[in-house]
Design an enzyme around this catalytic site. Structure first.
Site, PDB file in Angstrom:
ATOM      1  CD  GLU A 123      -2.770   0.838   2.035  1.00 23.42           C
ATOM      2  OE1 GLU A 123      -2.718   0.848   3.652  1.00 23.42           O
ATOM      3  OE2 GLU A 123      -3.418   2.169   1.685  1.00 23.42           O
ATOM      4  N   GLY A 263       2.832   2.437  11.157  1.00 18.82           N
ATOM      5  CA  GLY A 263       2.676   1.606  12.082  1.00 18.82           C
ATOM      6  C   GLY A 263       2.083   0.207  11.843  1.00 18.82           C
ATOM      7  CG  MET A 265       0.210  -3.116   4.845  1.00 20.80           C
ATOM      8  SD  MET A 265      -0.800  -1.327   4.381  1.00 20.80           S
ATOM      9  CE  MET A 265      -2.398  -2.856   3.531  1.00 20.80           C
ATOM     10  CG  ASN A 267       0.219  -7.176   3.732  1.00 19.95           C
ATOM     11  OD1 ASN A 267       0.119  -5.974   2.580  1.00 19.95           O
ATOM     12  ND2 ASN A 267       0.700  -7.033   4.805  1.00 19.95           N
ATOM     13  CD  GLU A 300      -3.365  -1.918  10.856  1.00 21.01           C
ATOM     14  OE1 GLU A 300      -3.503  -2.574   8.872  1.00 21.01           O
ATOM     15  OE2 GLU A 300      -2.439  -1.003  10.966  1.00 21.01           O
ATOM     16  CG  HIS A 303      -7.878  -2.145   7.686  1.00 24.04           C
ATOM     17  ND1 HIS A 303      -9.157  -1.259   7.076  1.00 24.04           N
ATOM     18  CD2 HIS A 303      -6.695  -1.213   8.379  1.00 24.04           C
ATOM     19  CE1 HIS A 303      -8.173  -0.106   7.329  1.00 24.04           C
ATOM     20  NE2 HIS A 303      -6.668   0.138   7.598  1.00 24.04           N
ATOM     21  CD  GLU A 322      -6.253   3.416   6.882  1.00 24.32           C
ATOM     22  OE1 GLU A 322      -6.466   2.954   7.624  1.00 24.32           O
ATOM     23  OE2 GLU A 322      -5.645   2.603   5.672  1.00 24.32           O
TER      24      GLU A 322
HETATM   25  N1  0A1 Z   1      -3.144   1.139   5.929  1.00 18.92           N
HETATM   26  C1  0A1 Z   1      -2.518   0.801   6.809  1.00 18.92           C
HETATM   27  C2  0A1 Z   1      -1.299   1.410   7.215  1.00 18.92           C
HETATM   28  C3  0A1 Z   1      -0.527   1.930   5.874  1.00 18.92           C
HETATM   29  C4  0A1 Z   1      -0.642   2.586   4.887  1.00 18.92           C
HETATM   30  C5  0A1 Z   1       0.584   3.566   3.955  1.00 18.92           C
HETATM   31  C6  0A1 Z   1       1.767   2.331   4.253  1.00 18.92           C
HETATM   32  O1  0A1 Z   1       2.593   2.691   3.127  1.00 18.92           O
HETATM   33  C7  0A1 Z   1       2.330   3.705   2.582  1.00 18.92           C
HETATM   34  C8  0A1 Z   1       1.457   1.495   4.825  1.00 18.92           C
HETATM   35  C9  0A1 Z   1       0.879   1.622   6.586  1.00 18.92           C
HETATM   36  C10 0A1 Z   1      -2.933   0.857   7.917  1.00 18.92           C
HETATM   37  O2  0A1 Z   1      -4.358   1.714   8.086  1.00 18.92           O
HETATM   38  O3  0A1 Z   1      -3.179   0.190   8.989  1.00 18.92           O
HETATM   39 ZN    ZN Z   2      -6.102   1.373   8.502  1.00 26.86          ZN
END
Ligand code: 0A1
Ligand code: ZN
Length: 864
Positions: A123, A263, A265, A267, A300, A303, A322
């Site tokens: 991401e 912080g 991710m 996935n 996480e 998500h 988010e």
């Molecule tokens: N989606 C993740 C946070 C995240 C966003 C961007 C990143 O790289 C640019 C890495 C992690 C979250 O909201 O926890």
């Molecule tokens: Zn998030």
């Protein structure tokens, strides 16, 4: 960056020409030469043009095939960021073979090496650094991933979904094959290969599915896994109960990684965490870090539904996942501990940092209309203000309709890439409410001000509140729409809250009401009452606005003493403290005796939650103080220090008593009860050290059985006493990188007598590493936001230094560099002497020909 980077607009969104329904990925892992073979089953969109567009960045292309035939150089077009193939068929298979170098990847996007493992971060647009692919969130595919690597170097091989197959190969290599049945966008792809140990557990879902949980860490960290695994199980149950969301695979993996830009991710089924956001044990982890870890693990995990099962159509919709997920994790944390304390912490963060962002050169709406580099939009506005917007929806329609709306949203959009309109449509349908006016919250930047004036008519007993909303947007009212602002309010009398006659007054006894301000100006009339009420406004911080009222100090003290809303009590004390700091700019300052009395009463209120008492006696953060115009940060810093010293002196007996009667527990728990008690005790300790009394802190430093107490003692001594045990602390924790980061951060924020050379010296410590974002943030992040005297040195040397470091880091890690540059963007708010020096540094950066897209966007927009 070789050309002027281009701007991407929401208004230009078009569906992809071709989408991918399935991809087979084959990784042959070697540290500097990893071969990736990607076989994509693609389909042309009915309205799509006859050209396949793939994104790719810093890839070595080995070969490309269309329907089994290798393409010649003239049959496709390739530039720095993409590869396109003219193709008039509708169903095609594209195979791409590329090579990448994980060892050299210091940007930490795509596939890279961290310590002894290989891991990915995709991401927002990292997948294009792995292979050519339509790297956009509206292309959803199933993935089968084969990973091959050296068995000794990488005994553990992980990807998304379920393990299908694994086995041994020649040359001490081995492989595994993973299949993820849920279609997902490329940003949710993940791979980990390394020498990892796991702590495991099992969770049984509401419908009886057994889910294996594994937390993978380096062997030395196995004793720091319990808390995150427990937090994960709490999150899984909570999401079933609160949102009806069950986990959907038989396996859920988390991996802790030392080098990570953010912080964590989300996935699919393979969450990757910054080790600082998942590893914990009482001896090394503070209460605040425990709570943060619990919140991030939950975030996480949540998500999996809000983000993965339903994802975003494009990156402008980022707050769809988010904002909603932050709201969900905040509700979770409120349920796990004290809701009032969690709310005050979130509001304090929002006001200190998001309000500043919203008033600065990088202000953008919750749904931005354009960007140059999407990584720059993982902001407090998209996350925190986005969550406030979802909270307002909940407030406006109530809990039942909100839950119905969320069910409808998930059911209707499952397996698709959605928009904010889809979310709102579900909420509108579930509640029967029209949200068209509300939508401006998503498109208008800036923090609205709500001005309130009271009118009390002694003879009739009628009481009026006149509201006016002001939007800080160019062009005045004609160009913008008034927002729908829910203002939760009560009217307090001598004997408690008065009954409000308004239709829809909420609480059982009609003492609380959510007033919806949806015009620029409106007046509400209450009463008749036989006493003049004191208004308790914006209770629980019901909207992300700045409330500008005309309450007197006496009314504020009344609210501190008598309101039942914890937020309003805290906010009232913050207002008085802010005014006090303003007064303390004068050399002849002395603490207002009435304020001193009010604070003493809060401190003495043993029936109240200790955390709330502590927050009421905590001075506003520097980030909050530095908002406004023509700010002199050093003068404010000095004034704040005076207020602190004055409170320490006035309330010294109470502080000493709290310190002397310190409660400690043999069995450390990061529970609301213990955390609150430690917060209050360490606040008192800080005030006592401020008075020059160090013995209690020294004893606490030496004997503490947990990091919260040890670090609190160290921090106070380091800030206010000449002799402090910093060297002892560093040698005690020499083996623990995460603890050393907190020591670095503290040193980089040294306020008195420290010099740039001292900061420089930290970067020469053997544990420091310019390639590790946690270390870089600990030192330069703290320097920029926590070291007012040095950073804002009158000769501009602090700005110059941060500018140099940002440029240095930008060469390898643009995301981290552009975040570190934030304190340099605030020049317009500063008094002229500071402002000119800061602007000069920005101009120097702007003139640098090699800036990354990330940093270019921040620097150029700051100078506009
Ligand atoms: N989606 C993740 C946070 C995240 C966003 C961007 C990143 O790289 C640019 C890495 C992690 C979250 O909201 O926890
Ligand atoms: Zn998030």
């Amino acid at each position: 960056m070789s050309m002027q980077p281009s701007t991407i607009y929401l208004a230009d969104y078009r569906p992809p020409n071709f989408s991918v329904s399935h991809v087979e990925l084959d990784f042959d892992i070697h540290p500097t030469q990893t071969r990736v073979v990607s076989t994509m089953t693609m389909k042309r969109h009915p309205q799509g043009e006859a050209i396949i567009v793939l994104n790719g960045f810093e890839l070595t292309l080995i070969a490309i095939e269309l329907n089994g035939r290798e393409l010649l150089a003239g049959e496709y077009h390739r530039d720095e960021e993409s590869l396109s193939i003219p193709c008039d068929e509708f169903d095609v298979t594209v195979r791409v073979i590329t090579e990448i170098n994980p060892l050299d990847n210091k940007a930490l996007e795509g596939l890279y090496r961290s310590a002894s493992m290989f891991c990915t971060q995709c991401e927002a647009e990292g997948f294009r650094r792995i292979s050519y692919f339509p790297d956009r969130p509206d292309v959803l595919a199933t993935y089968r991933v084969r990973i091959e690597a050296d068995k000794a170097e990488c005994p553990v091989l992980l990807s998304n979904g379920n393990l299908e197959l694994s086995g041994e190969l020649d040359n001490q290599r081995h492989f595994s094959v993973w299949y993820d049945p849920f279609p997902k966008p490329s940003y949710l792809f993940a791979l980990v290969a390394g020498d990892l140990s796991a702590q495991s557990d099992v969770f049984v879902t509401a419908s009886g599915r057994e889910v294996a949980l594994h937390l993978y860490v380096e062997a030395k960290d196995l004793d720091k896994c319990d808390f995150a695994l427990e937090a994960l199980k709490r999150s899984m149950i909570w999401d079933e109960e609160k949102y009806g969301r069950e986990y959907d695979l038989d396996l859920f993996n988390i991996v802790a990684v030392d080098d990570f830009n953010m912080g964590a991710m989300e996935n699919k089924s393979l969450n990757i965490f910054n080790s600082s956001c998942v590893l914990a044990k009482p001896e090394t982890t503070t209460d605040q870090a425990f709570q943060r870890i619990e919140g991030i693990v939950a975030h996480e995990y949540f998500h999996n539904w809000s983000g993965n099962r339903v994802t975003c159509r494009d990156w402008f919709q980022l707050s769809l996942k988010e904002g909603f997920t932050v709201y969900r994790d905040a509700q979770f944390s409120a349920d796990m501990g004290s809701a009032a304390v969690k709310r005050i912490e979130d509001v304090a963060l929002l006001r200190a940092r998001q309000f500043a962002e919203d008033a600065g050169p990088l202000a953008h709406p919750v749904r931005p209309a354009s960007y140059i580099e999407i990584s720059n939009f993982y902001t407090l506005t998209v996350y925190e203000k986005g969550a406030e917007v979802v909270r307002m929806i909940n407030t406006l329609i109530g809990d039942d309709a909100f839950r119905k709306g969320s069910d409808l949203y998930f059911d209707r959009n499952d397996g698709t890439a959605a928009t904010i309109e889809d979310f709102i449509a579900a909420m509108a349908e579930a509640s029967g409410r029209d949200f068209s006016a509300f939508m401006s919250w998503y498109s208008q930047a800036g923090t609205p001000e709500v001005h309130v004036t009271e009118r009390w008519d002694e003879t009739s007993g009628f009481y009026e509140l006149a509201f006016e909303q002001r939007l800080p947007l160019a062009g005045g009212r004609e160009n913008w729409k008034p927002l729908v602002i829910p203002i939760r309010l009560s009217l307090l009398g001598e004997a408690g809250a008065l009954a409000i006659q308004q239709a829809g007054a909420e609480s059982a006894d009609n003492t609380e009401w959510v007033y919806e301000l949806d015009q620029y100006e409106a007046t509400v009339k209450f009463g008749p009452f036989n006493e003049r009420p004191v208004p308790s406004l914006l209770r629980d911080f019901s909207a992300p606005v700045k409330l500008v009222d005309t309450l007197t100090d006496e009314q504020l003290r009344f609210l501190i003493a008598r309101d039942t809303d914890a937020y309003v009590r805290w906010d009232s004390s913050q207002k008085l403290l802010l005014a006090e700091i303003e007064r303390a700019k004068s050399d002849s300052y002395s603490l207002c005796p009435k304020l001193s009395e009010a604070l003493a009463a809060v401190l003495a209120d043993d029936a109240a939650d200790p955390a709330l008492r502590a927050y009421s006696l905590s001075l506003p953060s520097e980030a909050l103080l530095q908002q406004g115009e023509s700010v002199d940060p050093v003068a404010l810093f000095t004034a704040k220090d005076r207020v602190k010293a004055a409170i320490a002196t006035e309330l010294q007996e109470q502080f000493r008593t709290i310190v002397a009667q310190r409660v400690s527990w043999d069995q450390y728990q990061p529970s609301a009860e213990q955390v609150g008690q430690r917060l209050l005790q360490n606040l008192a300790l800080d005030y006592v050290v401020k008075l020059g009394e160090c013995s209690a802190a020294e004893a606490q430093f030496a004997s503490a059985n947990n990091m919260t107490d040890q670090l609190a003692a160290l921090r106070s001594l380091f800030r206010y006493a000449d002799r402090h045990p910093m060297a002892e602390f560093i040698s005690q924790w020499a083996e623990d990188g995460l603890v050393l980061n907190t020591a670095f951060a503290l040193q980089a924020s040294a306020r008195d007598g420290a010099t740039l050379a001292d900061i420089q010296r930290i970067t020469e410590h053997q544990a420091f590493d310019f390639d590790n974002p946690n270390k870089v943030r600990a030192v330069f992040g703290s320097f920029g936001s926590d070291n007012t005297p040095l950073f804002h040195a009158k000769d501009g040397s602090g700005y110059e230094y941060l500018g140099d470091m940002v440029l240095k880091i930008d060469e390898s890690n643009p995301q981290t560099a552009s975040r570190l540059a934030a304190p340099l963007t605030r020049w317009r708010n500063l008094a002229p002497a500071y402002s000119a020096a800061m602007k000069a540094v920005l101009e120097r950066l702007a003139g640098c020909p090699t800036l990354s897209k990330d940093l270019y966007e921040v620097v150029s927009k700051s100078l506009l």
